[in-house]
Enzyme design. Sequence first.
Site, PDB file in Angstrom:
ATOM      1  N   GLY A  27       0.804  -1.231   0.000  1.00 16.58           N
ATOM      2  CA  GLY A  27       0.000   0.000   0.000  1.00 16.58           C
ATOM      3  C   GLY A  27       0.828   1.268   0.000  1.00 16.58           C
ATOM      4  CG  LEU A  30      10.987   1.182  -1.793  1.00 19.15           C
ATOM      5  CD1 LEU A  30      12.236   0.481  -1.247  1.00 19.15           C
ATOM      6  CD2 LEU A  30      11.334   1.973  -3.046  1.00 19.15           C
ATOM      7  CG  ASP A  76      -0.056  -7.967  12.231  1.00 13.91           C
ATOM      8  OD1 ASP A  76       1.040  -8.414  11.843  1.00 13.91           O
ATOM      9  OD2 ASP A  76      -0.176  -7.253  13.239  1.00 13.91           O
ATOM     10  NE  ARG A  78       3.156  -7.597  13.804  1.00 14.60           N
ATOM     11  CZ  ARG A  78       3.148  -6.409  14.399  1.00 14.60           C
ATOM     12  NH1 ARG A  78       4.170  -6.056  15.163  1.00 14.60           N
ATOM     13  NH2 ARG A  78       2.144  -5.568  14.248  1.00 14.60           N
ATOM     14  CB  SER A 116      10.463  -2.856  25.717  1.00 14.42           C
ATOM     15  OG  SER A 116       9.686  -2.909  24.534  1.00 14.42           O
ATOM     16  CE1 TYR A 158      19.194  -3.460   8.598  1.00 15.50           C
ATOM     17  CE2 TYR A 158      19.785  -1.252   7.867  1.00 15.50           C
ATOM     18  CZ  TYR A 158      18.846  -2.155   8.349  1.00 15.50           C
ATOM     19  OH  TYR A 158      17.556  -1.735   8.588  1.00 15.50           O
ATOM     20  CE  LYS A 173      14.528  -5.399   5.822  1.00 16.60           C
ATOM     21  NZ  LYS A 173      13.387  -5.562   4.917  1.00 16.60           N
ATOM     22  NE  ARG A 210       7.723   3.581  11.382  1.00 13.76           N
ATOM     23  CZ  ARG A 210       6.752   3.836  10.513  1.00 13.76           C
ATOM     24  NH1 ARG A 210       7.036   4.218   9.282  1.00 13.76           N
ATOM     25  NH2 ARG A 210       5.484   3.727  10.886  1.00 13.76           N
TER      26      ARG A 210
HETATM   27  C1  HXC Z   1      11.749   2.674  21.073  1.00 15.93           C
HETATM   28  C2  HXC Z   1       9.688   1.944  20.286  1.00 15.93           C
HETATM   29  C3  HXC Z   1       9.699   2.915  19.284  1.00 15.93           C
HETATM   30  C4  HXC Z   1      10.822   3.806  19.209  1.00 15.93           C
HETATM   31  C5  HXC Z   1       7.867   1.779  19.106  1.00 15.93           C
HETATM   32  N1  HXC Z   1       8.531   1.269  20.141  1.00 15.93           N
HETATM   33  N2  HXC Z   1       8.555   2.790  18.561  1.00 15.93           N
HETATM   34  N3  HXC Z   1      10.701   1.807  21.176  1.00 15.93           N
HETATM   35  N4  HXC Z   1      11.824   3.641  20.128  1.00 15.93           N
HETATM   36  N5  HXC Z   1      10.907   4.750  18.271  1.00 15.93           N
HETATM   37  C6  HXC Z   1       8.098   0.182  21.023  1.00 15.93           C
HETATM   38  C7  HXC Z   1       6.748   0.446  21.670  1.00 15.93           C
HETATM   39  O1  HXC Z   1       6.859   1.303  22.808  1.00 15.93           O
HETATM   40  C8  HXC Z   1       6.325  -0.974  22.045  1.00 15.93           C
HETATM   41  O2  HXC Z   1       7.027  -1.435  23.167  1.00 15.93           O
HETATM   42  C9  HXC Z   1       6.862  -1.800  20.864  1.00 15.93           C
HETATM   43  O3  HXC Z   1       7.894  -1.011  20.266  1.00 15.93           O
HETATM   44  C10 HXC Z   1       5.784  -2.070  19.837  1.00 15.93           C
HETATM   45  O4  HXC Z   1       5.251  -0.804  19.460  1.00 15.93           O
HETATM   46  P1  HXC Z   1       3.821  -0.674  18.766  1.00 15.93           P
HETATM   47  O5  HXC Z   1       3.635   0.744  18.353  1.00 15.93           O
HETATM   48  O6  HXC Z   1       2.770  -1.322  19.605  1.00 15.93           O
HETATM   49  O7  HXC Z   1       4.080  -1.644  17.516  1.00 15.93           O
HETATM   50  P2  HXC Z   1       3.357  -1.788  16.172  1.00 15.93           P
HETATM   51  O8  HXC Z   1       2.040  -1.062  16.144  1.00 15.93           O
HETATM   52  O9  HXC Z   1       3.378  -3.224  15.860  1.00 15.93           O
HETATM   53  O10 HXC Z   1       4.309  -0.958  15.148  1.00 15.93           O
HETATM   54  C11 HXC Z   1       5.523  -1.501  14.688  1.00 15.93           C
HETATM   55  C12 HXC Z   1       6.600  -0.432  14.534  1.00 15.93           C
HETATM   56  C13 HXC Z   1       6.096   0.775  13.690  1.00 15.93           C
HETATM   57  C14 HXC Z   1       7.817  -1.117  13.876  1.00 15.93           C
HETATM   58  C15 HXC Z   1       7.006   0.077  15.908  1.00 15.93           C
HETATM   59  O11 HXC Z   1       7.149   1.723  13.491  1.00 15.93           O
HETATM   60  C16 HXC Z   1       5.549   0.355  12.346  1.00 15.93           C
HETATM   61  O12 HXC Z   1       4.363   0.045  12.246  1.00 15.93           O
HETATM   62  N6  HXC Z   1       6.364   0.344  11.288  1.00 15.93           N
HETATM   63  C17 HXC Z   1       5.955  -0.126   9.932  1.00 15.93           C
HETATM   64  C18 HXC Z   1       6.570   0.643   8.806  1.00 15.93           C
HETATM   65  C19 HXC Z   1       8.058   0.860   8.880  1.00 15.93           C
HETATM   66  O13 HXC Z   1       8.685   0.712   9.944  1.00 15.93           O
HETATM   67  N7  HXC Z   1       8.628   1.239   7.736  1.00 15.93           N
HETATM   68  C20 HXC Z   1      10.076   1.513   7.648  1.00 15.93           C
HETATM   69  C21 HXC Z   1      10.787   0.391   6.996  1.00 15.93           C
HETATM   70  S1  HXC Z   1      12.284   1.059   6.489  1.00 15.93           S
HETATM   71  P3  HXC Z   1       6.383  -1.435  24.663  1.00 15.93           P
HETATM   72  O14 HXC Z   1       7.428  -2.060  25.500  1.00 15.93           O
HETATM   73  O15 HXC Z   1       6.145   0.026  24.991  1.00 15.93           O
HETATM   74  O16 HXC Z   1       5.106  -2.226  24.584  1.00 15.93           O
HETATM   75  C22 HXC Z   1      13.448  -0.091   6.406  1.00 15.93           C
HETATM   76  C23 HXC Z   1      14.674   0.451   5.686  1.00 15.93           C
HETATM   77  C24 HXC Z   1      15.962  -0.197   6.023  1.00 15.93           C
HETATM   78  O17 HXC Z   1      13.301  -1.187   6.826  1.00 15.93           O
HETATM   79  C25 HXC Z   1      17.193   0.395   5.363  1.00 15.93           C
HETATM   80  C26 HXC Z   1      17.268   1.856   5.114  1.00 15.93           C
HETATM   81  C27 HXC Z   1      18.486   2.312   4.378  1.00 15.93           C
HETATM   82  P1  NAP Z   2       7.125   1.572   4.121  1.00 13.89           P
HETATM   83  O1  NAP Z   2       6.441   2.452   3.114  1.00 13.89           O
HETATM   84  O2  NAP Z   2       7.009   1.942   5.549  1.00 13.89           O
HETATM   85  O3  NAP Z   2       6.614   0.097   3.880  1.00 13.89           O
HETATM   86  C1  NAP Z   2       6.378  -0.834   4.864  1.00 13.89           C
HETATM   87  C2  NAP Z   2       5.030  -1.476   4.598  1.00 13.89           C
HETATM   88  O4  NAP Z   2       4.908  -2.641   5.408  1.00 13.89           O
HETATM   89  C3  NAP Z   2       3.844  -0.586   4.905  1.00 13.89           C
HETATM   90  O5  NAP Z   2       2.969  -0.578   3.813  1.00 13.89           O
HETATM   91  C4  NAP Z   2       3.190  -1.235   6.116  1.00 13.89           C
HETATM   92  O6  NAP Z   2       1.778  -1.087   6.078  1.00 13.89           O
HETATM   93  C5  NAP Z   2       3.592  -2.706   5.908  1.00 13.89           C
HETATM   94  N1  NAP Z   2       3.603  -3.450   7.167  1.00 13.89           N
HETATM   95  C6  NAP Z   2       4.307  -3.160   8.295  1.00 13.89           C
HETATM   96  N2  NAP Z   2       4.034  -4.056   9.249  1.00 13.89           N
HETATM   97  C7  NAP Z   2       3.162  -4.947   8.718  1.00 13.89           C
HETATM   98  C8  NAP Z   2       2.501  -6.108   9.218  1.00 13.89           C
HETATM   99  N3  NAP Z   2       2.707  -6.516  10.471  1.00 13.89           N
HETATM  100  N4  NAP Z   2       1.672  -6.782   8.401  1.00 13.89           N
HETATM  101  C9  NAP Z   2       1.474  -6.351   7.122  1.00 13.89           C
HETATM  102  N5  NAP Z   2       2.057  -5.269   6.591  1.00 13.89           N
HETATM  103  C10 NAP Z   2       2.885  -4.568   7.388  1.00 13.89           C
HETATM  104  O7  NAP Z   2       8.698   1.481   3.818  1.00 13.89           O
HETATM  105  P2  NAP Z   2       9.546   1.278   2.472  1.00 13.89           P
HETATM  106  O8  NAP Z   2      10.692   2.214   2.553  1.00 13.89           O
HETATM  107  O9  NAP Z   2       8.672   1.300   1.267  1.00 13.89           O
HETATM  108  O10 NAP Z   2      10.134  -0.183   2.701  1.00 13.89           O
HETATM  109  C11 NAP Z   2       9.772  -1.280   1.868  1.00 13.89           C
HETATM  110  C12 NAP Z   2      10.819  -2.366   1.979  1.00 13.89           C
HETATM  111  O11 NAP Z   2      12.075  -1.884   1.481  1.00 13.89           O
HETATM  112  C13 NAP Z   2      11.101  -2.843   3.403  1.00 13.89           C
HETATM  113  O12 NAP Z   2      11.361  -4.227   3.399  1.00 13.89           O
HETATM  114  C14 NAP Z   2      12.351  -2.105   3.770  1.00 13.89           C
HETATM  115  O13 NAP Z   2      13.093  -2.741   4.783  1.00 13.89           O
HETATM  116  C15 NAP Z   2      13.077  -2.134   2.446  1.00 13.89           C
HETATM  117  N6  NAP Z   2      14.122  -1.139   2.312  1.00 13.89           N
HETATM  118  C16 NAP Z   2      13.788   0.178   2.166  1.00 13.89           C
HETATM  119  C17 NAP Z   2      14.794   1.110   2.004  1.00 13.89           C
HETATM  120  C18 NAP Z   2      14.488   2.560   1.805  1.00 13.89           C
HETATM  121  O14 NAP Z   2      15.430   3.357   1.752  1.00 13.89           O
HETATM  122  N7  NAP Z   2      13.224   2.971   1.666  1.00 13.89           N
HETATM  123  C19 NAP Z   2      16.134   0.688   2.012  1.00 13.89           C
HETATM  124  C20 NAP Z   2      16.430  -0.648   2.177  1.00 13.89           C
HETATM  125  C21 NAP Z   2      15.408  -1.567   2.309  1.00 13.89           C
HETATM  126  P3  NAP Z   2       0.901  -0.966   7.424  1.00 13.89           P
HETATM  127  O15 NAP Z   2       1.637  -0.030   8.334  1.00 13.89           O
HETATM  128  O16 NAP Z   2      -0.425  -0.465   6.956  1.00 13.89           O
HETATM  129  O17 NAP Z   2       0.814  -2.352   7.970  1.00 13.89           O
END
Ligand code: HXC
Ligand code: NAP
Length: 297
Positions: A27, A30, A76, A78, A116, A158, A173, A210
């Site tokens: 949604g 990437l 989800d 997971r 945590s 990484y 990863k 993030r």
């Molecule tokens: C410390 C944190 C935190 C933060 C959340 N937590 N954010 N701890 N610092 N910034 C803690 C919460 O307090 C909680 O712990 C636990 O993590 C779970 O948090 P929830 O909000 O309940 O989790 P959830 O709703 O499942 O959300 C998951 C998430 C969130 C990972 C925390 O950010 C998310 O939904 N992300 C999805 C999209 C995403 O991350 N996209 C980026 C991918 S980029 P406690 O103990 O309080 O219960 C990527 C690129 C890599 O991968 C390479 C780049 C070059």
């Molecule tokens: P993004 O837009 O945040 O994409 C993450 C997606 O995962 C969101 O659509 C999110 O949707 C979904 N998601 C998260 N938790 C989920 C769950 N439990 N169940 C189902 N869906 C879930 O980030 P992005 O940058 O496009 O990243 C895409 C991929 O590229 C990731 O694997 C990331 O590690 C990789 N990557 C990105 C970069 C970069 O620079 N952007 C670099 C290296 C690798 P919901 O929140 O609605 O669930």
Amino acid sequence: MYMENYQKPMLPSDSLEGRSILITGGGTGLGKSMAAYFLALGAQVLICGRRIEVLETTAKELHERTGGKIVYKSCDIRHYEQVEELIAFGVESLGKIDGLVNNAAGNFLSPTERLSHRAFDSVVDIVLKGAYNCSLALGKYWIEQKIPASVLNIVTTYAWTGSAYVVPSACGKAGVLALTRSLAVEWAKYGIRSNAIAPGPFPTPGAWDRLFPKEFMDQIDIPSKIPVGRVGHHQELANLAAYLMSDFSAYVNGEVITIDGGEWMKNGGEFTWVGEMIPPEMWDAVEALIRNKSKKQ
Ligand code: HXC
Ligand code: NAP
């Protein structure tokens, strides 16, 4: 508008005709860019994520843009039962699924000691458990139905170097990379290929909010960390992903392709600093010094 070649679609327009592909996290970011290109190449696409309104908006936009068939379901990844329901929905709506892109991820910057155990679980469960849940449930279906298929796992560089301050993501990863290579061997006999892409920085709101928050990352010049001097363009990643999902890559199996402009090698290379510390005009003096010191006594 002038476009560099890497910003253009690369493959013949029927390259994914007849294919039905699940993209997790399709949604946004990437995943959405890959979905758009797969549709343009003739595939049917199923996207999932947790937020139904995001999926609905993306599906509507991409259908209007490409005319392709795209369906969505909140899931989800997971939770294995939710993944099974997702697959049943996909098979019913699209007739079959024969491609999987494990793209969904969770991540944020944090010193590890501040996390945590629930925070650690949350990221590893999305990245690794989500990927193996989808791979396992679809693998069982493909093997039973004798459907040849292609899996693409989105990791990052990484996965093999590790990285401070994103330790749960690095662990997840690394596991996904091991999953890629293991299943590439084990399931090839069923006609199932597994490959991975390791992207460097590609701007998306999900990653940038993030990992590189504007409010305090203004001083960090990301392109300067990358030898080619720029971040990635979504179409160049979509081109590579479409190639790996298509039959053009039928002999590519168990591979991880890095698309990062040389970033990880620059940051890991012992003498990268030389280019920044020694200006060209100093090289005559440096060479003379080295030749002098290394003369045979
Ligand atoms: C410390 C944190 C935190 C933060 C959340 N937590 N954010 N701890 N610092 N910034 C803690 C919460 O307090 C909680 O712990 C636990 O993590 C779970 O948090 P929830 O909000 O309940 O989790 P959830 O709703 O499942 O959300 C998951 C998430 C969130 C990972 C925390 O950010 C998310 O939904 N992300 C999805 C999209 C995403 O991350 N996209 C980026 C991918 S980029 P406690 O103990 O309080 O219960 C990527 C690129 C890599 O991968 C390479 C780049 C070059
Ligand atoms: P993004 O837009 O945040 O994409 C993450 C997606 O995962 C969101 O659509 C999110 O949707 C979904 N998601 C998260 N938790 C989920 C769950 N439990 N169940 C189902 N869906 C879930 O980030 P992005 O940058 O496009 O990243 C895409 C991929 O590229 C990731 O694997 C990331 O590690 C990789 N990557 C990105 C970069 C970069 O620079 N952007 C670099 C290296 C690798 P919901 O929140 O609605 O669930």
